[in-house]
Write a protein that holds these residues in place. Structure first.
Motif, mmCIF file in Angstrom:
data_model
loop_
_atom_site.group_PDB
_atom_site.id
_atom_site.type_symbol
_atom_site.label_atom_id
_atom_site.label_comp_id
_atom_site.label_asym_id
_atom_site.label_seq_id
_atom_site.Cartn_x
_atom_site.Cartn_y
_atom_site.Cartn_z
ATOM 1 N N VAL A 17 0.068 -8.332 6.396
ATOM 2 C CA VAL A 17 -1.017 -9.070 5.740
ATOM 3 C C VAL A 17 -0.475 -10.465 5.437
ATOM 4 N N ALA A 38 -3.801 -8.566 9.449
ATOM 5 C CA ALA A 38 -4.777 -9.189 8.548
ATOM 6 C C ALA A 38 -4.294 -10.609 8.275
ATOM 7 N N SER A 89 -9.369 -5.860 3.659
ATOM 8 C CA SER A 89 -8.617 -6.391 4.801
ATOM 9 C C SER A 89 -7.760 -5.295 5.433
#
Length: 335
Positions: free
Chosen positions: A53, A111, A295
């Protein structure tokens, strides 16, 4: 005697090492947090899906709340994540390096919240070619490559901020904006949402200046001070993210000009305190925990071939002194 003592020592050492190994094997983690482009997922099971992420930063409380949501989803869906971002939201090159490093690890999905919507497209094309689903979050990416984007509808949210500004200044006069950047989707949409709403709905309000502070409080403070000093009839300033808004509060405080109406965006402790003290009229709050959660959840769904909506609207709300302590708003504030 010496031989007996030696045997006792050897047995003790062996038992200690065994206990240590058992303790290490018994510990596990679903996520790790780092700001390094060489991040590796913390895992007790290397076969778990890995989802990096990559945020726009980590210095604001907003990103810590996004991280909290991402970690919640990682635990729920039993995946490994890393959460990383550059030291400041001006470091586009560093974020691109992080994206490249993440791709090199051949993740299950990525993400990504782009600092520069266009600079990352070539790398994201690589991800697409490698069948690695890309999930945009917060600012998203100016491309059709992401499977979905989990974000606030920033144009609508900024339009609401414009309406609130108009209400506070009598629907006439001069206002200005301090925005975090003009390269990310959030920066562009919040600026345009505010400006377009003023032009369409509040023709007696003139926007006299728009400055970009990179989301940095100190830089935003200096920019806001220059705006105020250059426009003596200024009635209000909109700070388009946490750092921008607090910079405006600092500028107004330093110049001792309590007549200027400040409208903010996001909901960290400094803005909460400013609203409670009356220095800030109010702000737009997003749902950062929801953004982080979705996400990762969307990344898991996409990696399994499940259908994901093209846009995941995580919502927004206006908050001020009148509702800041309500249950609905309290759930969206972060410290």
């Amino acid at each position: 005697m010496k031989n007996k003592m030696s045997k006792v020592v050897m047995v003790t050492v062996a038992l200690t090492l065994s206990a240590s190994l058992l303790a290490a094997c018994g510990s596990s983690s679903t996520s790790s947090t780092t700001t390094s482009s060489s991040a590796k997922p913390a895992s007790s099971n290397a076969s778990k899906p890995y989802i990096p992420v990559i945020s726009k930063g980590f210095q604001h409380q907003f990103w810590q709340a996004v991280k909290q949501g991402a970690e919640k989803a990682a635990k729920e869906f039993d995946v490994n994540i890393t959460f990383e971002g550059p030291e400041t939201e001006a470091q586009v090159d560093k974020q691109i390096e992080m994206l490249q490093a993440a791709l090199d690890k051949k993740p299950t999905a990525i993400a990504f919240a782009a600092l520069d919507s266009k600079a990352s497209v070539s790398l994201l094309q690589k991800a697409k070619s490698a069948n690695i689903p890309v999930i945009g979050f917060d600012s998203g990416v100016d491309s059709d490559i992401p499977v979905t984007t989990a974000a606030t509808d920033n144009k609508k949210a900024a339009a609401l901020a414009a309406d609130k500004m108009a209400e506070k200044i009598g629907d006439a006069g001069e206002v200005a904006l301090v925005v975090h950047d003009q390269t990310s989707r959030t920066g562009v949409d919040r600026r345009d949402g505010f400006v377009d709403q003023m032009k369409a709905k509040h023709p007696n309000i003139k926007i006299v200046d728009i400055q970009y502070g990179g989301g940095d409080q100190l830089k935003s403070t200096d920019l806001a001070k220059a705006i105020i000093q250059g426009h003596p009839n200024l009635k209000g300033i909109f700070g388009a993210n946490e750092g921008s808004a607090i910079g405006v509060v600092n500028a107004v405080t330093e110049l001792k000009n309590d007549k200027i109406v400040i409208i903010g965006y996001d909901s960290g402790k400094a803005q909460i305190d400013a609203i409670k003290s009356g220095k800030m009229a109010g702000a737009i709050t997003q749902d950062p925990i929801g953004i982080g959660y979705w996400s990762v959840k969307a990344a898991v769904m996409a990696s399994k071939g499940e259908k994901v909506e093209k846009t995941i609207d995580t919502g927004f709300h206006w908050y001020d002194k009148t509702n800041i302590d309500s249950a609905e708003i309290k759930a969206l504030l972060y410290n």
